[in-house]
Design a protein around this motif. Sequence first.
Motif, mmCIF file in Angstrom:
data_model
loop_
_atom_site.group_PDB
_atom_site.id
_atom_site.type_symbol
_atom_site.label_atom_id
_atom_site.label_comp_id
_atom_site.label_asym_id
_atom_site.label_seq_id
_atom_site.Cartn_x
_atom_site.Cartn_y
_atom_site.Cartn_z
ATOM 1 N N SER A 92 -36.611 64.924 -9.102
ATOM 2 C CA SER A 92 -37.299 64.711 -7.667
ATOM 3 C C SER A 92 -38.714 64.533 -7.956
ATOM 4 C CB SER A 92 -36.792 65.829 -6.795
ATOM 5 O OG SER A 92 -37.308 66.950 -7.236
ATOM 6 N N GLU A 93 -39.249 65.170 -8.884
ATOM 7 C CA GLU A 93 -40.878 65.096 -9.167
ATOM 8 C C GLU A 93 -41.108 63.803 -9.611
ATOM 9 O OE1 GLU A 93 -43.101 67.608 -8.298
ATOM 10 O OE2 GLU A 93 -41.483 68.577 -7.292
ATOM 11 N N SER A 94 -40.354 63.036 -10.140
ATOM 12 C CA SER A 94 -40.513 61.683 -10.700
ATOM 13 C C SER A 94 -40.567 60.610 -9.733
ATOM 14 C CB SER A 94 -39.764 61.348 -12.003
ATOM 15 O OG SER A 94 -38.572 60.972 -11.512
ATOM 16 N N VAL A 95 -40.034 60.956 -8.447
ATOM 17 C CA VAL A 95 -39.782 59.812 -7.520
ATOM 18 C C VAL A 95 -41.150 59.442 -6.883
ATOM 19 C CG1 VAL A 95 -38.384 59.492 -5.056
ATOM 20 C CG2 VAL A 95 -37.325 60.687 -7.157
ATOM 21 N N TYR A 96 -41.345 58.180 -6.371
ATOM 22 C CA TYR A 96 -42.217 57.661 -5.586
ATOM 23 C C TYR A 96 -41.776 56.567 -4.745
ATOM 24 C CZ TYR A 96 -42.916 54.598 -9.669
ATOM 25 O OH TYR A 96 -42.685 53.781 -10.707
ATOM 26 N N VAL A 97 -42.863 56.327 -3.772
ATOM 27 C CA VAL A 97 -42.543 55.332 -2.882
ATOM 28 C C VAL A 97 -43.498 54.273 -2.971
ATOM 29 C CG1 VAL A 97 -42.443 54.653 -0.438
ATOM 30 C CG2 VAL A 97 -41.684 56.924 -1.391
ATOM 31 N N ASN B 93 -44.536 68.248 -0.597
ATOM 32 C CA ASN B 93 -45.226 68.347 -2.089
ATOM 33 C C ASN B 93 -44.864 67.306 -2.880
ATOM 34 O OD1 ASN B 93 -46.424 70.987 -1.458
ATOM 35 N ND2 ASN B 93 -44.329 71.908 -1.353
ATOM 36 N N ALA B 94 -44.191 66.575 -2.595
ATOM 37 C CA ALA B 94 -43.621 65.431 -3.451
ATOM 38 C C ALA B 94 -43.045 64.371 -2.803
ATOM 39 C CB ALA B 94 -42.444 65.820 -4.431
ATOM 40 N N ALA B 95 -43.079 62.939 -3.340
ATOM 41 C CA ALA B 95 -42.329 61.953 -2.430
ATOM 42 C C ALA B 95 -41.021 62.121 -1.982
ATOM 43 C CB ALA B 95 -42.693 60.684 -3.199
ATOM 44 N N GLU C 183 -50.141 44.486 2.803
ATOM 45 C CA GLU C 183 -50.534 45.591 1.711
ATOM 46 C C GLU C 183 -49.556 46.880 2.219
ATOM 47 O OE1 GLU C 183 -54.626 46.476 2.170
ATOM 48 O OE2 GLU C 183 -54.379 47.361 4.262
ATOM 49 N N GLY C 184 -49.100 47.471 0.999
ATOM 50 C CA GLY C 184 -48.316 48.514 1.155
ATOM 51 C C GLY C 184 -48.856 49.977 0.558
ATOM 52 N N LEU C 185 -48.545 51.029 1.303
ATOM 53 C CA LEU C 185 -48.866 52.440 0.949
ATOM 54 C C LEU C 185 -48.195 52.807 -0.107
ATOM 55 C CD1 LEU C 185 -50.761 54.531 1.985
ATOM 56 C CD2 LEU C 185 -48.783 55.285 3.333
ATOM 57 N N PHE C 186 -48.745 53.602 -1.077
ATOM 58 C CA PHE C 186 -47.912 54.254 -2.293
ATOM 59 C C PHE C 186 -48.012 55.683 -1.917
ATOM 60 C CE2 PHE C 186 -48.469 57.095 -5.991
ATOM 61 C CZ PHE C 186 -47.341 56.383 -7.037
ATOM 62 N N VAL C 187 -47.032 56.456 -2.107
ATOM 63 C CA VAL C 187 -46.671 57.805 -1.799
ATOM 64 C C VAL C 187 -45.979 58.533 -3.046
ATOM 65 C CG1 VAL C 187 -45.757 59.697 -0.392
ATOM 66 C CG2 VAL C 187 -46.339 57.524 0.617
ATOM 67 N N GLY C 188 -46.827 59.119 -3.740
ATOM 68 C CA GLY C 188 -46.269 59.914 -4.909
ATOM 69 C C GLY C 188 -46.927 61.014 -5.406
ATOM 70 N N SER C 189 -46.881 61.732 -6.518
ATOM 71 C CA SER C 189 -47.471 63.021 -6.851
ATOM 72 C C SER C 189 -47.584 62.907 -8.375
ATOM 73 C CB SER C 189 -46.779 64.227 -6.558
ATOM 74 O OG SER C 189 -45.273 64.167 -7.241
ATOM 75 N N ARG C 190 -48.651 63.768 -8.759
ATOM 76 C CA ARG C 190 -48.868 63.596 -10.337
ATOM 77 C C ARG C 190 -47.794 64.641 -10.845
ATOM 78 N NH1 ARG C 190 -55.097 63.159 -11.193
ATOM 79 N NH2 ARG C 190 -55.432 61.872 -9.349
ATOM 80 N N PRO C 191 -47.282 64.066 -12.252
ATOM 81 C CA PRO C 191 -46.289 65.134 -12.763
ATOM 82 C C PRO C 191 -46.892 66.215 -13.282
ATOM 83 C CG PRO C 191 -46.718 63.023 -14.165
ATOM 84 C CD PRO C 191 -47.483 62.989 -12.933
#
Length: 158
Positions: free
Chosen positions: A100-105, A32-34, A150-158
């Motif tokens: 933890s909801e603000s973490v992204y890759v 559900n989150a990064a 190129e890199g992949l982004f993994v994240g979620s919307r706040p």
Amino acid sequence: DVVVLRRGVELLDLREEDTLPNDLMAALDGCNAASDFLRQLGQSEAMLAKYKACVQFVEPGSGPRKQRAVLPTADRRAPNLLRRRIREVQCMEKLGRVDSESVYVTELRCQHSVQHPFGGDSVRTVCQRGIKDVLGPYAEWTLYWERRDEGLFVGSRP
């Protein structure tokens, strides 16, 4: 002029299951989150050896929110850097220093060059199919830069 193709991923048929490798798809499944995804990565020695990435977060607080990197000054070639970044952000979460909801890759890619399944070129991207493969020679007319790193982004919307 810049033209944005709304729903471009869908219209160009670039589905996750066709683009991402099976191990990443399995690690993303049920997340559900990064931070959930990082937990999955951290449990797989094979994935830690295969991939590299930056881990970032948005500072908590009521003032202007700033983006921060986890272990930003670490030598990018250092062994076990992704493992160290995952452990550090998990520790920061436990201490309440990071939501933890603000973490992204960011910049998730292969540690070492691999042969791309379509073009055969030497790449570090985790994407097995991309805009270059869909548009062919017309990709040169887009804002596409290159797929080698190129890199992949993994994240979620706040």
